[in-house]
Design a protein around this motif. Structure first.
Motif: not given
Length: 420
Positions: A224-225, A280, A318-319, A329
């Motif tokens: 995840l970024k 992102n 991503d979140w 995750h």
């Protein structure tokens, strides 16, 4: 020991009910959202979900744990991942520590080769290099700065990339298991900045650079970024002055840290790394020529929008995940951590500097097996003073960062009882 990258066993070298912040999407799927951020001093603790942290340092989060875990999500509005990036000697670590203190986040410094080349009992593997053939010797940043054209340079950079991944996995595991935010220095994405600068200065070969690029493409999609990237902008001339002011001999006398190499790093940061990730992540850039005001950075972080995005907006996408994805995750970044490192393992027989002969392999094993630290993994080596080995039934997973948070959890639980 750089032989692990060359042999394709990189991963083995590292021993290795929530408050729902959600909205209903058009397809009626509940998505968890990352909301606002407030510094610890102004934070209303009653608004934070009182969720028991998962002790990932002592228990693996297996499929069975996924089923038994009654917490829908430990990630809440203050569960943020912040990455500090910038030039050499720009003050990244200092800012990261200050931000971690302000927001009550975990601070994780960037990895060093001591993490890889010094065992848990204090033995430095570099002491063996004089007994080994050239291709089997270790290589670290200090040696690179003095001899950048050595054939071990590309192996060194691949190892640095692997260590950055490991630390980033630690960051994500901590957030998903505890809900506490993390501030760290640099990320796996920024490793390509330095690899490209090495290639531009001809410190690594075109095929070596291609191998590093392939390793990044094969593995970065697993992570995840970050929520926020903070870039400290310092001109090259001031960076050179900061290096001299810091006074580390291997940097001051380096054959690498010159105007061209540092200019390439700056350009690669701005043209490649920051330009790609800004879609992102939130990106904050500060002129850090004379240092900066921590209060300004804290206010900017508090004023960022972490929540109000359309479903398909790539910003912080991503979140945004479902309760099931949260558990997936959590498992990936704890139980599957070593498997994630295996994505960068592939054979590049066309890169001579990443290959070792059978004789060199044999020499390395012969020398390493004579070291007492090599006999058993930590903490199962009775020869090095480890106790109670007979009753230990699981591997050492990671450092204990959960105990202080567990203490806070029980304190808040006790306060809730008194209120009721």
């Amino acid at each position: 020991m750089f032989v692990a990258i060359r042999s394709g066993i990189a991963a083995r070298s590292i021993p290795g009910i929530a408050k729902e912040l959600c909205k209903i999407t058009p397809n009626s799927v509940t998505k968890y959202q990352a909301a606002s951020l407030t510094r610890a001093a102004f934070r209303n603790e009653d608004d934070i979900p009182n969720i028991k942290p998962y002790p990932y340092h002592e228990k693996e989060y297996t499929v069975f744990q996924m089923i038994m875990d009654t917490n829908k999500c430990r990630v809440h509005e203050h569960s943020k991942l912040i990455v500090i990036d910038g030039q050499v000697a720009s003050g990244k670590s200092k800012l990261a520590q200050e931000l971690a203190k302000e927001f009550d986040f975990l601070y994780l410094p960037q990895p060093t080769f001591d993490d890889l080349l010094i065992t848990k009992w204090g033995f430095d593997v570099r002491q063996l290099d004089h007994l080994l053939p050239k291709d089997a010797q270790s290589w670290d940043i200090e040696r690179f700065l003095q001899n950048p054209h050595d054939r071990n340079t590309i192996a060194m950079q691949l190892y640095m990339y692997m260590m950055r991944q490991k630390q980033y996995i630690d960051s994500l595991a901590h957030i998903f298991c505890t809900g506490q935010g993390v501030v760290t220095v640099r990320s796996p994405w920024s490793d390509a900045v330095f690899a490209k600068a090495m290639y531009q200065s001809k410190f690594i070969s075109p095929k070596g650079y291609e191998a590093h690029t392939d390793a990044c493409k094969a593995s970065l999609h697993n992570y995840l970024k970050p929520h926020v990237i903070i870039y400290l902008d310092v001109p090259v001339d001031l960076t050179l002055q900061n290096i001299k002011k810091r006074g580390l001999p291997h940097e001051v006398n380096s054959k690498v840290l010159n105007e061209k190499y540092l200019s390439d790093i700056e350009e690669n940061y701005k043209r490649d790394y920051l330009a790609k990730l800004t879609e992102n992540c939130h990106l904050l850039i500060y002129d850090w020529s004379q240092g900066g005001d921590i209060e300004v950075v804290v206010e900017d972080l508090e004023n960022l929008n972490y929540d109000d995005f359309e479903e398909n907006d790539p910003k912080l996408q991503d979140w945004r995940f479902s309760p099931y994805q949260f558990k997936v995750h959590t498992k990936h970044f704890t139980y599957d951590r070593d498997k994630l490192l295996c994505y960068m393992e592939f054979a590049r027989t066309d890169v001579p500097e990443l290959l070792m002969s059978g004789n060199d392999w044999e020499a390395w094993y012969d020398v390493w097996e004579e070291v007492p630290d090599s006999i058993y993994l930590y903490p199962y080596n009775v020869h090095k003073g480890d106790k109670g080995v007979l009753w230990k039934d699981k591997f050492h997973l990671c450092d204990d960062r959960v105990t202080p948070l567990m203490k806070k959890y029980y304190e808040r639980k006790e306060r809730e009882k008194r209120k009721n």
